[in-house]
Design a protein around this motif. Structure first.
Motif, short mmCIF file in Angstrom:
data_model
loop_
_atom_site.label_atom_id
_atom_site.label_comp_id
_atom_site.label_asym_id
_atom_site.label_seq_id
_atom_site.Cartn_x
_atom_site.Cartn_y
_atom_site.Cartn_z
N ASP A 187 0.78 -1.18 -0.03
CA ASP A 187 -0.18 0.09 -0.01
C ASP A 187 0.82 1.41 0.11
OD1 ASP A 187 0.53 -1.33 2.63
OD2 ASP A 187 -0.57 0.47 3.48
N LYS A 188 2.08 1.14 0.39
CA LYS A 188 2.82 2.36 0.51
C LYS A 188 3.41 2.75 -0.93
CE LYS A 188 4.51 1.23 5.08
NZ LYS A 188 4.31 -0.22 5.14
N ARG A 189 3.25 1.93 -1.70
CA ARG A 189 3.80 2.32 -3.05
C ARG A 189 2.74 3.19 -3.78
NH1 ARG A 189 5.14 -1.64 -7.60
NH2 ARG A 189 4.55 0.30 -8.74
N GLU A 190 1.54 3.36 -3.15
CA GLU A 190 0.54 4.19 -3.37
C GLU A 190 -0.41 3.62 -4.93
OE1 GLU A 190 -0.97 7.08 -1.97
OE2 GLU A 190 0.26 6.34 -0.34
N ASN A 191 0.57 3.41 -5.88
CA ASN A 191 -0.19 3.03 -7.25
C ASN A 191 0.54 1.82 -7.66
OD1 ASN A 191 -2.29 5.30 -7.48
ND2 ASN A 191 -0.27 6.51 -7.44
N HIS A 212 -4.75 2.25 -6.39
CA HIS A 212 -4.71 3.76 -6.63
C HIS A 212 -4.68 4.52 -5.40
CE1 HIS A 212 -8.90 3.42 -7.06
NE2 HIS A 212 -8.86 2.58 -7.67
N ASP A 213 -3.80 5.35 -5.31
CA ASP A 213 -3.79 6.39 -4.11
C ASP A 213 -4.06 5.83 -2.85
OD1 ASP A 213 -3.39 8.51 -5.85
OD2 ASP A 213 -5.66 8.62 -6.01
N GLY A 214 -3.50 4.58 -2.70
CA GLY A 214 -3.48 3.51 -1.46
C GLY A 214 -4.95 2.88 -1.34
N LYS A 383 -3.13 6.46 7.62
CA LYS A 383 -3.17 5.36 6.75
C LYS A 383 -4.76 5.42 6.29
CE LYS A 383 0.07 1.72 6.16
NZ LYS A 383 0.44 0.63 6.68
#
Ligand code: ADP
Ligand code: MG
Length: 611
Positions: A187-191, A212-214, A383
């Motif tokens: 999830d930290k990579r966001e996308n 996408h965006d977490g 988060k």
């Protein structure tokens, strides 16, 4: 000013698997598996109930599969939220003992009692809850539970029911692939696009998620509900039984204990072969010995067709998700069977990237559930994590067409309201037919539920106004309300297709499981008060070594000692009010100390500031 002693209740994450279940929690260093009483982390999803009602879960229950097959249930996840029609294939392969009356609600017959699938699952959950309580030394009543991404509404509802029956408040149901991605911190990579390949004991699931965006969105799922480690076991079992017959001149096929022993031996060999290039299948049974070396090379040849069977669904899933293998950024391996090197190579070749295997594949879903649990309990801040609905939801309108209210990929919780009207003059009843899917026509979608809104004002066609409201909660469970705006008449249902449990049934089970509720509650309050006392006492003990303690006056220090002694005196009492009262008193007299400690901390921090 008050010291925050961190007494918030722990929320655990649970992977309620077909073969194995396990629980985890998040501490300061990351997610951890909670071991069971026997030290094992995996709890086999097997439940055995003795004639006197004694319940055995896990490894011990698995042993009883041989001697008590009629009282022992496994793979109950296959029955969750299903109706008799849904499970015809399962019945051919699994020895479920269905009770009469299963046409309306599935019931398993164990001795002279019947149990619904959620009740059996609840026994597994209860075991995990107890393991956690023993581990923490405090009560646990909240959990996040994972479910396969393809689970429909009824299956999700049944899982929630199981939690409630086990005395757990289910804060959230999370998709298994989402949980696995969370465990890897993706999830930290966001996308990005993530493929989750899950080969367990009896099931294979492939899911493609978009982040996408977490926010995780399930783009597509595929799989095979009868493919997994069990197939490999059966293959090796057949070979070993043939060998045994040749060597001992004895066919064990009809001897259930013998077969079980050989099965155990081949499973052990299979699991070792994931780590070493060759091993022995060996066993002793009734004075006879069997031993056979097996090389990984031969093993790979034998299981290649099984591994191949996972690749078709993967390709279909990639296609359905509308991506190419190159567009998949991360591949996550889940399920005990992905320890097999051949499986890893096959997946790597297909997706053309090295899959994540750093975490234990049979723990990764529970670990992710623990991360989600911590997010929900507020332990992990900053988060945002949401799921989306994988399919559109709507109702049937004139001509068998679907009118969608909530479109696929809406982030949940979600709601939508729309007005409809009647199609026939003088119409008194309106049938609300709830469907799920992407197609235009009702017949091509999945039917979720039907209900009647009765006795509306008869009006010429097109004049009545019926408002339909859809609401999906954070667990993906749908509530539908229809309202006649003229009369205010309203009908509402939680969408559980007809084979789900009724609320009354669930209530009754909860009732039963809480026969001792009052006594338990008392006990729980006392335990909670003691836990709070422990925390305060520990904090005070620590504070005594702090500089600030020596800045207190003699009076202040002796007031503190008095409060500690008074708390210790009531600590073992069974009256939680008494303990809480003394906890509060100690808190009061240490308030100044806490303040001083804070001040020195601030002074220290200021001193360290560099310009
Ligand atoms: P589920 O999700 O279906 O509950 P798991 O993910 O726990 O199941 O996977 C269980 C399967 O993994 C069993 O068939 C077990 O034999 C297999 N397995 C566990 N460890 C290994 C290993 N080292 N090598 C090969 N298979 C393994
Ligand atoms: Mg699993």
């Amino acid at each position: 000013m008050n010291i925050d002693f961190g007494t918030t209740e722990k929320v655990i994450g649970i992977d309620l698997g077909t073969t194995n279940s396990l629980a985890a929690f998040l501490d300061l260093t990351g997610p951890k598996i909670i071991p069971g009483a026997d030290g094992d982390k995996l709890v086999p999803s097997v439940v055995s109930i003795s004639p006197s009602g004694e319940v055995v879960v896990g490894n011990a229950a698995r042993e009883l599969l041989i001697t008590q097959p009629g009282r022992t249930v496994y793979s109950v996840k296959r029955l969750m939220g299903r109706g008799l029609d849904d499970i015809q294939e399962e019945l051919k392969l699994f020895p479920f003992h269905l009770a009469s009356g299963s046409e309306s609600v599935l019931q398993l017959q164990i001795g002279d009692r019947t149990y619904t699938p959620p009740e059996i699952s609840a026994l597994i959950l209860r075991q995990l809850k107890q393991n956690a309580e023993a581990y923490f030394g405090e009560p646990v009543s909240k959990a996040v539970i994972t479910v396969p991404a393809y689970f429909n509404d009824a299956q999700r509802q049944a899982t929630k029911d199981a939690g409630r029956i086990a005395g757990l408040e289910v804060l959230r149901l999370v998709n298994e692939p989402t949980a696995a991605s969370l465990a890897y911190g993706l999830d930290k990579r966001e996308n990005g696009t993530i493929a989750v390949y899950d080969l367990g004991g009896g099931t294979f699931d492939i899911s493609i998620l978009k982040l996408h965006d977490g926010i995780f969105e399930v783009l597509a799922t595929n799989g095979d509900t009868h493919l997994g480690g069990d197939d490999i076991d059966n293959l090796l079992l057949r070979i070993a039984l043939e060998d045994v017959q040749g060597e001992w001149g004895e066919d064990l096929a009809g001897d259930s204990e013998g077969v079980q022993r050989v099965r155990r031996a081949v499973i052990q060999a299979k699991e070792r072969l994931s780590f070493v290039p060759f091993t022995d299948i060996s066993l002793e049974y009734r004075g006879n010995k069997y031993q056979r070396e097996i090389q990984r090379e031969l093993f790979d040849k034998l299981i290649a067709p099984i591994v191949d069977r996972t690749l078709g669904p993967c390709r279909d899933c990639i296609k359905d998700a509308g991506v190419t293998p190159e567009q998949i950024d991360e591949v996550v391996m889940v399920g005990g069977s992905t320890r097999i090197p051949l499986v890893r190579t096959a997946v790597e070749n297909l997706f053309r990237s090295k899959p994540h295997t750093e975490l234990n594949p049979d723990e990764v879903v529970a670990l992710g559930a623990a991360v989600q649990a911590a997010i929900l309990s507020g332990d992990v801040a900053d988060k945002l994590l949401l799921d989306v609905t994988p399919l559109s939801l709507g109702i049937e309108t004139m001509g068998g067409v679907v009118s969608k209210l909530i479109h696929r990929n809406s982030t949940i919780p979600a709601s939508a309201t729309e007005s409809f009207t009647t199609g026939v003059d003088g119409q008194r009843n309106v049938l609300i037919h709830v469907v799920q899917g992407e197609r235009e026509l009702v017949k091509d979608n999945r039917s979720l539920a039907r209900f009647d809104l009765k006795d509306i004002d008869p009006m010429p066609a097109g004049l009545a106004r019926i408002e339909v409201r859809f609401l999906i909660d954070a667990n993906g469970i749908l509530n539908v309300t229809a309202r006649d705006l003229r009369t205010g008449k309203e009908h509402s249902i939680d969408v559980k297709p007809s084979y789900g449990l009724t609320d009354e049934q669930v209530e009754k089970m909860i009732q039963e499981s809480f026969e001792k509720a009052e006594q338990d509650f008392q006990e729980r309050q006392v335990r909670e008060a003691r836990v709070e006392a422990d925390t305060i006492l520990a904090a005070v003990e620590k504070a005594r070594r702090h500089d600030a303690y020596f800045e207190l006056s003699d009076d202040e220090r002796s007031a503190m000692d008095r409060a500690i002694n008074e708390l210790l005196l009531v600590y073992h009492s069974e009256d939680h009010h008494l303990i809480l009262n003394k906890n509060e008193q100690l808190n009061q007299v240490t308030m100044k100390l806490a303040e001083n400690m804070m001040n020195t901390a601030v002074r220290g921090a200021l001193k360290g500031t560099k310009i």
